[in-house]
Design an enzyme around this catalytic site. Structure first.
Site, PDB file in Angstrom:
ATOM      1  N   HIS A  67      -2.255  -5.416   1.693  1.00 47.23           N
ATOM      2  CA  HIS A  67      -3.546  -6.103   1.546  1.00 47.23           C
ATOM      3  C   HIS A  67      -3.267  -7.545   1.163  1.00 47.23           C
ATOM      4  O   HIS A  67      -2.331  -7.808   0.400  1.00 47.23           O
ATOM      5  CB  HIS A  67      -4.384  -5.462   0.424  1.00 47.23           C
ATOM      6  N   LYS A 126       0.814  -1.223   0.000  1.00 44.23           N
ATOM      7  CA  LYS A 126       0.000   0.000   0.000  1.00 44.23           C
ATOM      8  C   LYS A 126       0.850   1.277   0.000  1.00 44.23           C
ATOM      9  O   LYS A 126       2.055   1.237   0.267  1.00 44.23           O
ATOM     10  CB  LYS A 126      -0.919  -0.032   1.225  1.00 44.23           C
ATOM     11  N   TYR A 180     -12.585  -2.021  -3.291  1.00 44.23           N
ATOM     12  CA  TYR A 180     -13.084  -2.011  -1.913  1.00 44.23           C
ATOM     13  C   TYR A 180     -14.610  -1.870  -1.833  1.00 44.23           C
ATOM     14  O   TYR A 180     -15.139  -1.455  -0.801  1.00 44.23           O
ATOM     15  CB  TYR A 180     -12.388  -0.913  -1.109  1.00 44.23           C
ATOM     16  N   GLU A 239      -9.819 -10.821  -7.289  1.00 44.51           N
ATOM     17  CA  GLU A 239      -8.889  -9.696  -7.132  1.00 44.51           C
ATOM     18  C   GLU A 239      -7.731  -9.799  -8.130  1.00 44.51           C
ATOM     19  O   GLU A 239      -7.330  -8.792  -8.724  1.00 44.51           O
ATOM     20  CB  GLU A 239      -8.380  -9.649  -5.683  1.00 44.51           C
ATOM     21  N   THR A 290      -5.234  -6.636  11.121  1.00 41.70           N
ATOM     22  CA  THR A 290      -5.526  -5.373  10.435  1.00 41.70           C
ATOM     23  C   THR A 290      -4.964  -4.176  11.201  1.00 41.70           C
ATOM     24  O   THR A 290      -4.366  -3.274  10.612  1.00 41.70           O
ATOM     25  CB  THR A 290      -7.063  -5.205  10.295  1.00 41.70           C
ATOM     26  N   ASN A 336      -1.971   0.455   6.706  1.00 43.11           N
ATOM     27  CA  ASN A 336      -1.401  -0.763   7.290  1.00 43.11           C
ATOM     28  C   ASN A 336      -0.581  -1.597   6.301  1.00 43.11           C
ATOM     29  O   ASN A 336      -0.495  -2.809   6.424  1.00 43.11           O
ATOM     30  CB  ASN A 336      -2.499  -1.586   7.966  1.00 43.11           C
TER      31      ASN A 336
HETATM   32  P1  GDP Z   1      -7.895  -6.590   6.134  1.00 47.65           P
HETATM   33  O1  GDP Z   1      -8.551  -7.741   5.412  1.00 47.65           O
HETATM   34  O2  GDP Z   1      -7.017  -7.030   7.279  1.00 47.65           O
HETATM   35  O3  GDP Z   1      -7.159  -5.667   5.203  1.00 47.65           O
HETATM   36  O4  GDP Z   1      -9.040  -5.729   6.842  1.00 47.65           O
HETATM   37  P2  GDP Z   1     -10.550  -5.295   6.435  1.00 47.65           P
HETATM   38  O5  GDP Z   1     -11.043  -6.123   5.275  1.00 47.65           O
HETATM   39  O6  GDP Z   1     -11.335  -5.281   7.676  1.00 47.65           O
HETATM   40  O7  GDP Z   1     -10.379  -3.789   5.976  1.00 47.65           O
HETATM   41  C1  GDP Z   1      -9.865  -3.469   4.704  1.00 47.65           C
HETATM   42  C2  GDP Z   1      -8.954  -2.266   4.828  1.00 47.65           C
HETATM   43  O8  GDP Z   1      -9.729  -1.125   5.201  1.00 47.65           O
HETATM   44  C3  GDP Z   1      -7.889  -2.359   5.932  1.00 47.65           C
HETATM   45  O9  GDP Z   1      -6.748  -3.096   5.556  1.00 47.65           O
HETATM   46  C4  GDP Z   1      -7.581  -0.898   6.179  1.00 47.65           C
HETATM   47  O10 GDP Z   1      -6.682  -0.366   5.191  1.00 47.65           O
HETATM   48  C5  GDP Z   1      -8.946  -0.247   5.998  1.00 47.65           C
HETATM   49  N1  GDP Z   1      -9.599  -0.069   7.302  1.00 47.65           N
HETATM   50  C6  GDP Z   1     -10.154  -1.023   8.109  1.00 47.65           C
HETATM   51  N2  GDP Z   1     -10.651  -0.480   9.223  1.00 47.65           N
HETATM   52  C7  GDP Z   1     -10.406   0.863   9.143  1.00 47.65           C
HETATM   53  C8  GDP Z   1     -10.676   1.980   9.993  1.00 47.65           C
HETATM   54  O11 GDP Z   1     -11.236   1.860  11.075  1.00 47.65           O
HETATM   55  N3  GDP Z   1     -10.266   3.209   9.533  1.00 47.65           N
HETATM   56  C9  GDP Z   1      -9.633   3.385   8.330  1.00 47.65           C
HETATM   57  N4  GDP Z   1      -9.268   4.619   7.937  1.00 47.65           N
HETATM   58  N5  GDP Z   1      -9.375   2.356   7.513  1.00 47.65           N
HETATM   59  C10 GDP Z   1      -9.739   1.120   7.906  1.00 47.65           C
END
Ligand code: GDP
Length: 139
Positions: free
Chosen positions: A116, A10, A50, A127, A92, A113
């Site tokens: 992905h 990222k 997303y 994807e 995450t 973070n």
């Molecule tokens: P992942 O599968 O571990 O990447 O997590 P998720 O599918 O829950 O979320 C997708 C992505 O959305 C995450 O990797 C973060 O970049 C972003 N994200 C998730 N939760 C938050 C949040 O609370 N705030 C913000 N700004 N971004 C978030």
């Protein structure tokens, strides 16, 4: 079972010149980078990627972040690659990520973070198909 998963390095990581360091963690974990391209994601690409998070409060912020600087899209191959890469990435939220994971080592926050990784084999296929053709992937 040998699988393929989809990975993104990222913008927070490419900005800090961490592509090689992230790739070293991936390769040390036994995953093979079988396709890789550095791109600037368009707004349309990030929104589509997303889409499942469209109703979440952070969707706008997430799309803005993912288009803020180049990303490196990748296909990783290996034994149980989908689950293995989720382990290698870590939780995450980097505050909850295990030692030695990419997010523990490099992530800045729950949003920024560093990486992905697909959460299922089915999503990995979708994807990968958003960013690569079969001819791009050399296993
Ligand atoms: P992942 O599968 O571990 O990447 O997590 P998720 O599918 O829950 O979320 C997708 C992505 O959305 C995450 O990797 C973060 O970049 C972003 N994200 C998730 N939760 C938050 C949040 O609370 N705030 C913000 N700004 N971004 C978030």
């Amino acid at each position: 079972m040998t699988e393929r998963t989809f990975s993104i390095i990222k913008p927070d990581a490419t900005r800090r010149n961490l592509t090689g360091k992230v790739n070293a963690v991936i390769e040390d974990a036994g995953l093979r980078i079988v396709a890789q391209r550095r791109i600037k994601m368009t707004d349309a690409q990030a929104k589509k990627f997303y889409e499942v998070h469209a109703e979440r409060p952070f969707y706008g912020e997430l799309v803005a972040f993912m288009t803020s600087a180049p990303v490196v899209v990748q296909v990783l191959e290996g034994d149980n690659a989908v689950a293995r890469y989720r382990e290698v990435m870590g939780a995450t939220n980097p505050a909850q990520a295990a030692d030695g994971t990419i997010r523990k080592l490099y992530a800045e926050s729950v949003g920024e973070n560093s990486v992905h990784g697909s959460d299922s084999l089915e999503n990995a296929k979708l994807e990968i198909a958003q960013f690569f053709t079969d001819a791009d992937i050399v296993g």
